[in-house]
Design a protein around this motif. Structure first.
Motif, mmCIF file in Angstrom:
data_model
loop_
_atom_site.group_PDB
_atom_site.id
_atom_site.type_symbol
_atom_site.label_atom_id
_atom_site.label_comp_id
_atom_site.label_asym_id
_atom_site.label_seq_id
_atom_site.Cartn_x
_atom_site.Cartn_y
_atom_site.Cartn_z
ATOM 1 N N ALA A 1 0.831 -1.204 0.000
ATOM 2 C CA ALA A 1 0.000 0.000 0.000
ATOM 3 C C ALA A 1 0.865 1.253 0.000
ATOM 4 O O ALA A 1 0.574 2.225 -0.723
ATOM 5 C CB ALA A 1 -0.927 -0.008 1.218
ATOM 6 N N LYS B 1 1.051 3.961 -3.001
ATOM 7 C CA LYS B 1 0.767 5.390 -2.803
ATOM 8 C C LYS B 1 1.914 6.242 -3.340
ATOM 9 O O LYS B 1 1.680 7.274 -3.999
ATOM 10 C CB LYS B 1 0.575 5.672 -1.308
ATOM 11 C CG LYS B 1 0.284 7.137 -0.984
ATOM 12 C CD LYS B 1 -1.004 7.603 -1.637
ATOM 13 C CE LYS B 1 -1.389 9.013 -1.190
ATOM 14 N NZ LYS B 1 -0.412 10.027 -1.634
ATOM 15 N N TYR C 1 -7.159 0.481 -4.930
ATOM 16 C CA TYR C 1 -7.232 0.734 -3.493
ATOM 17 C C TYR C 1 -8.384 -0.038 -2.849
ATOM 18 O O TYR C 1 -8.257 -0.558 -1.741
ATOM 19 C CB TYR C 1 -7.396 2.228 -3.220
ATOM 20 C CG TYR C 1 -6.107 3.016 -3.301
ATOM 21 C CD1 TYR C 1 -4.878 2.381 -3.117
ATOM 22 C CD2 TYR C 1 -6.104 4.386 -3.556
ATOM 23 C CE1 TYR C 1 -3.697 3.097 -3.191
ATOM 24 C CE2 TYR C 1 -4.919 5.109 -3.628
ATOM 25 C CZ TYR C 1 -3.718 4.452 -3.451
ATOM 26 O OH TYR C 1 -2.533 5.146 -3.509
#
Length: 293
Positions: A34, A38, A166
């Motif tokens: 994650a 990002k 996401y």
């Protein structure tokens, strides 16, 4: 042969430590993915460019003034104190065009019809179709700017795909966490099952529930902490191996978020160990003698 004396809280813990370490490793791996995702998204957004084509016949002084004017706009990305505004002269643009198309238009046109332009990188917050339209309109109002262009609809497509990624990652991480909590709860419950009679004996001699529970909770929290430390060590080793094979990964590293993730794993390990142990011990504290057998 003398029987081994049981100690409160001293239940077999190898399988628990292994299971919890594996669980925390998987959670940490998802967390690293994650974080890297990002950073990659930020990199893509901040390297997206709009092009401001200039009027023909502008003096070098006017072109320089335009650069300063554009650089002062709030939507222009600033990296290390430098506004990300790059001048591309019409001669440089012609060379790029010829290199890409393998066609030299100057041979049959007799001149270079291209214009000087500025390539402008924008802040991540402006990576949105509506805001890009506002940026386009704002730049085109500047005296000396002929036209502003960018790849329309590309931004919305990228944003939609990012949102889908996401959502999938969040759902997977949530499902993984729920599965881990259930499995750990059952594993610790089976391990404590071996001490159910000792727990009952302590109740019969007047030990309070808190006195009986305390060593189990301490052991559970320690196992959670140790499992988190091992999981973090495995993650760091895996991360270094990945960077050795793919040096580009170092570009997307966010040390502060990685440290926060590691601290979160430690806290999560201790919390899972505490809650799972508490629930398992509490179950046996409430059983009758017949239910113990």
């Amino acid at each position: 042969m003398a029987r081994t004396k049981k100690t409160v809280g001293a239940y077999p813990s190898g399988i628990i430590l292994f299971s919890l370490t594996l669980a925390l490793f998987l959670i940490g791996f998802c967390g690293l993915l994650a974080i890297q995702s990002k950073q990659l998204v930020t990199y893509i957004r901040e390297n997206y460019e709009v092009r401001a084509f200039l009027d023909k016949g502008l003096s070098s002084r006017k072109v320089g003034n335009l650069s300063r004017t554009i650089a002062e706009q709030p939507y222009v990305l600033v990296t290390n104190g430098e506004p990300q505004v790059t001048l591309v002269t019409k001669d440089e643009a012609a060379k790029e065009f010829i290199a890409e198309t393998k066609e030299d238009f100057s041979k049959f046109l007799g001149e270079n019809p291209l214009r000087d332009s500025y390539r402008i990188k924008l802040n991540e917050a402006y990576f949105d179709e509506a805001k890009l339209q506002e940026v386009k309109q704002d730049l085109e109002q500047i005296n000396g700017v002929f036209e502003v262009v960018y790849q329309e609809n590309l931004v919305d497509n990228i944003n939609r795909n990012i949102t889908k990624i996401y959502i999938v990652m969040s759902a997977f991480a949530l499902a993984l966490l729920l599965i881990i909590v259930v499995l750990m709860n059952n594993t610790i419950r089976v391990a404590i099952h071996s001490q159910r009679l000792l727990i009952r004996s302590m109740q019969l001699v007047g030990a309070t529930n808190s006195f009986i529970t305390r060593p189990f909770l301490g052991r559970g929290m320690w196992q959670g902490f140790l499992a988190a430390v091992i999981a973090i060590g495995l993650l760091l080793i895996g991360w270094e191996v990945a960077k050795h094979n793919l040096p580009e990964l170092g570009t997307f590293q966010d040390l502060e978020k990685v440290i926060a993730l590691m601290a979160g794993l430690v806290g999560l390990g201790i919390l899972i160990g505490f809650l799972s142990t508490f629930q398992a011990v509490h179950r046996y504290l409430g059983l009758t003698l017949d239910e113990l057998y």
